[in-house]
Design an enzyme around this catalytic site. Structure first.
Site, mmCIF file in Angstrom:
data_model
loop_
_atom_site.group_PDB
_atom_site.id
_atom_site.type_symbol
_atom_site.label_atom_id
_atom_site.label_comp_id
_atom_site.label_asym_id
_atom_site.label_seq_id
_atom_site.Cartn_x
_atom_site.Cartn_y
_atom_site.Cartn_z
ATOM 1 N N LYS A 60 0.861 -1.191 0.000
ATOM 2 C CA LYS A 60 0.000 0.000 0.000
ATOM 3 C C LYS A 60 0.891 1.232 0.000
ATOM 4 C CE LYS A 60 -3.968 1.891 2.601
ATOM 5 N NZ LYS A 60 -4.774 1.762 3.827
ATOM 6 N N SER A 101 -9.591 1.632 2.937
ATOM 7 C CA SER A 101 -8.762 2.383 1.997
ATOM 8 C C SER A 101 -7.699 1.526 1.314
ATOM 9 C CB SER A 101 -8.075 3.531 2.736
ATOM 10 O OG SER A 101 -7.211 2.993 3.730
ATOM 11 N N SER A 117 -9.787 -0.450 7.271
ATOM 12 C CA SER A 117 -9.254 -0.269 5.922
ATOM 13 C C SER A 117 -8.626 -1.505 5.291
ATOM 14 C CB SER A 117 -8.224 0.864 5.908
ATOM 15 O OG SER A 117 -8.882 2.098 5.888
#
Lengths: 580, 507
Positions: B57, B135, B159
């Site tokens: 990420k 996210s 997330s």
């Protein structure tokens, strides 16, 4: 001019002290000698109005590392002077707020912080916490300063100030200033202004640990406020808690000022004057702001809560920002940092190993070494001078041997103190030494060399004049370190006292034509005046000393006085009596 | 974990996926060649670890040239290559991670659908249609698509778990303090955890509790990383850490709690049915299913949306364009006269959701609002943790033991819901109240409605507990997640049990 100091001279001479001492002397004059009338310009009070002042002092803690990063502090790397001045060399990722970097609390920073708190009589909180104080400025890379807003590490302290500290005469024999709290926090980066509205940033200082000292609003005289800041500096130095003093930038003071009409209960609206960088500035800024506020109120105006600035030499504070420009700091507990837990054992240990605090030390200097209060204070207030004095004294005592030192008589200590203050002071005032170098005088006169000079002076092996010349030679580097004895030998400067007959001859020479003076001695002898004319004797001895012995020989004023006295009493007075 | 031929296979598929990748938009930086792990230190007798592919990420700092760290924000831009490497990257590379790229996300991790990215929204299918969740949406898609075996995400309020649920994979949020956050660019420090996404649980077990288990590794760079002593103390009170020998994943005898307060009106009936069916399956496998009450649940989401933005507003203050990242030089020079040097840089650099949360956080921290919002939210947070401590059979090793009385429960809780000391091993609940929504609908949604997606994931975040989302079969097409929440540091058992549960509820 007066008689030059001599080997047996015990009274320290009054020599103009350095800049740093001047305001202290001024205040001491105010409080110390009731004979002198208070001048209007001393300006400590305004009839009908009460002044209230609170002070915040930021002091750079003397630590090897920053508060939240292992980067070394610029002040800790004195072994590498070049490195020290290089911008952006004491920087870890966290200091630049590199995304993803985290604070790493350095526990060693607690040592000077706790010592500072103990020196200020504070209660150490077993648990304290760090908070973020938010504001945008380029000198604050993370957009917040980590400080201790909600749970400071120390509270409820006090500092007692005495007349010798320079408090206003109106404050009497002593004033106790309450300390609300002490908190640890980060310093900011340094901005280096360049032409064309360019600013260079040096992050060496960012994150260096500070301790912020906040007083209660309990000071009512400008001189006392300055005395407080000076005393805090002295206290912090005495426990080795801070890097340098106010005028070297290691300490910064903000003052909160308000006025009210005498008799009113409520305190007036306060204004804050930021970043005062000298003791004089503290006093002058408070006076100027007090007078401004009174003027506004007398004209029917209102005081706005605002932040003001002051520059040295100005007559007025100036507005920096008003209430509407005030930042809401949005204090928030730092979510990365756990509480700081301070054990009672650590506090106890630091308290035990802290050494003497200044008030106690003044007592020792006065009691054990017989210094005047003023000289004791002067030694303590000058950067590094007290340590230097102790070094010289230790060396001198080693040379004198234990027997000479252990008696009650501390003539040698007074001699050392006198020279450390006044003779070195003269070096500092010499033209060839700039004002900036004044602090460094001691570095040019090694302790062992001054001790050697004083040893020979104390033992009457050299005259005061020779001793002073030697000091200058050492200072200018014409005598190499450790070369004092050799210099005396090679230049044949050893003191050779003249004989009793020589003294008598000089005395006779001096008395020639002084019949009027001799009448005073006669009056005393005949009981016509009560006091021995000591002053007149001194006058005659002074003339003797000035008349001086032949080249290469020395006179001891004590011997001169003794001989003069004998000559007057045994030779001249009988002659006068006969003549009557 | 992956054979050499497997790696070659992956590389071949990467090529074939190029156009698809463009449509899904799940990578921000995708170098043509994956980045192999550094060679092991020279005199190493131990064999090199087996390699595996890893997607990272893009809010986790990498120092590798060509791999900038953008946080999907315009304010950092692709010119920012971090000078520090995240500890988790160092740890995984030392364990054989081959990094394929940096994945797309909601800017700084703020969002539930991976749509608030400077580099455009992520989708989990083509043509772009369905939300991948957020996210960590990019990481979830990379795993779901079979491009990598493991992906790193971050989980602040769900997330990692939410995108795992939406894309039908496994998303695991470890106990707070277990995995170092150093180099993980913070959104809300007190909630942020590194999280893992995978199709299988075994690689996660290997990573966390295997021979070189990450659970053991304290990181002195992260002040919130548990000390080695604390790790040992916590593990001593748990099963599954010391000896992996003879670990069985028997569901028999385990007690799962069904939090009554999670049965909310907004819950999609399809999810509710699947949840009930899953509970029934576990019961059939010998587990006990008991209802429990977590009365503070309904305040947890509100507390989260006070605390997280407050910390975010503080954390994001450092992005001013002075030392790194994008700078609006023109705007800055215009504004500098007025003293607002950063306004233009920050105004242009941050996206709308980030700005919304900064404003929200700045307000709740302001002196006038602090007591009513931030302080109260912290109080709620403590109550949420208390709720969990009350229902778990295990104690929380970081807290003093409390005794709970049923009369402590609020008056509003019905007497019949004031269950006795049915202390449970794990909590069982959906990961999200709905199936993965369509992107179109999501983009038209009010921001506050999107916050609703986090209602089941936020409580475990507030309490710092380990939680895992495993794929759960639903009646129609589509993916849903079943969430297991464990007591603090019960990660080893959670992973073991999740493995067994996943097998029961998958089909």
């Amino acid at each position: 001019s007066t008689t030059p100091p001599t080997p047996s001279d015990q009274q320290p001479q009054i020599i103009p002290l350095r800049k740093q001492l001047k305001d202290q002397a001024k205040a001491a004059k105010l409080s110390g000698s009731p004979k002198k009338k208070l001048k209007k310009s001393d300006n400590q009070t305004v009839p009908g109005w009460d002044l209230t002042v609170g002070i915040e002092i930021h002091a750079q803690l003397n630590t090897p590392s920053k508060l939240f990063s292992p980067a070394s502090t610029p002040s800790s790397s004195s072994d590498d002077a070049v490195h020290h001045h290089h911008p952006n060399t004491h920087v870890a990722p966290f200091d630049l707020a590199i995304p993803g970097s985290q604070p790493s609390f350095q526990p060693t920073t607690l040592i000077p912080a706790i010592r500072a708190a103990l020196a200020l009589n504070c209660h150490i909180e077993p648990i304290s916490r760090f908070d973020r104080k938010h504001y945008f400025h380029w000198d604050q890379p993370s957009g917040y300063q980590i400080t201790q807003y909600y749970h400071p590490f120390a509270r409820s302290g006090s500092v007692t100030l005495y007349p010798r500290d320079g408090i206003a005469a109106e404050d009497g024999e002593q004033v106790t200033v309450g300390i609300k709290q002490l908190q640890m926090e980060q310093d900011t980066a340094k901005t280096l202004a360049q032409p064309n509205s360019t600013h260079y940033l040096d992050f060496n200082r960012v994150g260096v640990p500070l301790v912020e000292i906040i007083t209660e609003p309990c000071i009512h005289r400008p001189a006392t406020a300055a005395a407080f800041v000076r005393k805090v500096q002295m206290l912090l130095k005495s426990v080795d808690a801070c890097t340098s003093g106010l005028e070297q930038g290691g300490l910064r003071a903000d003052v909160n000022v308000s006025v009210k009409r005498t008799g009113e209960e409520e305190l007036g609206t306060r204004t804050e004057i930021k970043n005062l960088s000298s003791f004089k500035a503290v006093e002058d800024a408070i006076i100027a702001e007090r007078d401004r506020q009174i003027r506004v109120l007398e004209e029917g105006g209102r005081i706005e809560g605002e932040t003001r600035g002051w520059s040295l030499g100005s007559m007025e504070t100036r507005r920096l920002r008003g209430k509407e420009g005030e930042v809401d700091y949005r204090y928030m507990p730092d979510p990365d940092l756990g509480p700081v837990v301070i054990g009672g054992d650590l506090v106890e240990r630091l308290g035990e190993t802290m050494g003497m605090l200044p008030d106690e030390e003044v007592g020792v200097l006065m009691g054990r070494f017989g210094l005047s209060e003023r000289d004791a204070m002067a030694l303590m207030l000058m950067e590094g001078r007290l340590e230097y004095f102790y070094g010289v004294l230790e060396e001198l005592e080693r040379m004198l041997g234990v027997e000479a030192v252990e008696g009650g008589e501390q003539r040698h200590a007074m001699l050392a103190a006198n020279w450390c203050l006044h003779e070195l002071g003269k070096l500092a005032e010499a033209e060839e030494v700039g004002e900036a170098a004044a602090e460094e005088v001691t570095s040019q006169v090694p302790e062992q060399d001054l001790a050697a000079i004083l040893f020979y002076l104390h033992q009457k092996k050299v005259t005061a004049k020779v001793a002073k010349d030697l000091l200058w030679d050492v200072f200018r580097g014409t005598i190499a370190t450790g070369g004092v004895t050799e210099q005396i030998d090679s230049q044949d400067l050893w003191y050779k006292e003249i004989t009793e007959a020589d003294y008598a001859a000089i005395a006779d020479e001096v008395i020639e034509g002084q019949e009027k003076v001799l009448q005073d001695f006669l009056k005393f002898k005949q009981g016509k005046s009560k006091a021995y004319p000591q002053g007149k004797l001194g006058f005659l001895v002074g003339k003797m000393m000035r008349a001086g012995p032949e080249q290469g020989k020395g006179m001891d004023p004590a011997s001169a006085e003794r001989v003069m006295r004998v000559r007057i009493e045994q030779v001249y007075l009988p002659r006068l009596e006969d003549a009557q | 974990m992956l054979s050499r031929s497997g790696l070659r296979g992956a590389r071949l598929r990467v090529v074939s996926l190029t156009s698809q990748r463009r449509l899904l938009n799940h990578f921000i930086t995708h170098p043509p060649e994956p980045i192999p792990p550094p060679p092991p230190p020279a005199p190493s007798s131990s064999p090199s670890p087996k390699q595996f592919t890893l997607a990272v990420k893009d809010n986790i700092a990498t120092t590798i040239p060509g791999l900038p760290t953008t946080c999907a924000s315009g304010i950092l831009s692709k010119s920012y290559v971090s000078p520090i490497e995240a500890t988790i990257i160092t740890q995984l590379r030392a364990r054989g991670a081959v990094i394929t790229g940096k994945t797309n996300l909601d800017e700084f991790g703020m969002g539930s659908h991976s749509i608030y990215s400077h580099y455009g929204p992520v989708s989990q299918d083509t043509p772009p249609e369905t939300s991948a969740g957020g996210s960590s949406g990019g990481s979830a898609v990379a795993v779901a698509n079979g491009e990598v075996e493991l992906a790193l995400g971050t989980d602040t309020g769900g997330s990692v778990r939410l995108p795992a649920a939406y894309t039908g994979i496994i998303g695991y949020k470890p106990s707070y303090g277990m995995i170092s956050r150093y180099g993980v660019i913070p959104y809300a420090n007190s909630l942020d955890t590194v999280g893992f996404l995978s199709k299988q649980i075994n690689p996660l077990k290997e990573l966390i509790i295997g021979e070189r288990g990450l659970w053991k590794e304290h990181d002195s760079n992260d002040p919130t990383s548990l000390t080695t002593a604390a790790r040992k103390r916590c593990a001593a009170q748990r099963r599954g850490y010391r000896s992996r020998q003879g670990q069985t994943t028997e569901l028999e005898g385990l007690k799962f709690g069904i939090p009554l307060e999670y049965n909310i009106a907004e819950l999609d009936p399809e999810i509710r049915d699947a949840w009930a069916a899953a509970a029934k399956r576990l019961q059939d496998a010998g587990a006990r299913i008991v209802p429990v009450s977590l009365p503070t649940t309904k305040h947890a989401l509100a507390a989260y949306y006070v605390i997280a933005p407050a910390e975010a507003s503080s954390n994001l203050a450092k992005y001013d364009g002075v030392r790194y990242g994008a700078r609006d030089a023109e705007g800055a020079s215009d504004a500098s006269a007025g003293g607002v040097l950063y306004a233009s840089t920050r105004g242009k650099g941050f996206g709308e959701e980030v700005k919304r949360r900064i404003l929200l956080g700045s307000y709740t921290l302001s002196s006038e609002a602090m007591d009513n919002y931030f302080i109260k939210a912290q109080r709620v947070r403590r109550l949420v943790r208390r709720d969990f401590n009350r229902v778990f059979a295990l104690e929380n090793p970081l807290q003093e033991r409390e005794t709970f009385e049923l009369s402590d429960l609020p008056e509003e809780v019905e007497m019949e819901d004031k269950w006795g000391p049915e202390e449970v091993d794990f909590l069982l609940c959906p990961t999200a109240p709905t199936l993965a929504p369509k992107l179109k609908g999501v983009m038209e949604q009010q921001p506050v409605d999107a916050y609703m997606n986090d209602v089941f994931t936020v409580p475990a975040s507030l309490a710092g507990l380990p939680a895992i989302s495993v794929p759960m079969k639903v009646a129609t097409e589509g993916a849903a997640g079943l969430q297991l929440i464990g007591q603090y540091w019960d990660d080893a058992r959670l992973l073991d049990v999740a493995d067994a549960v996943a097998k029961e509820v998958r089909t």
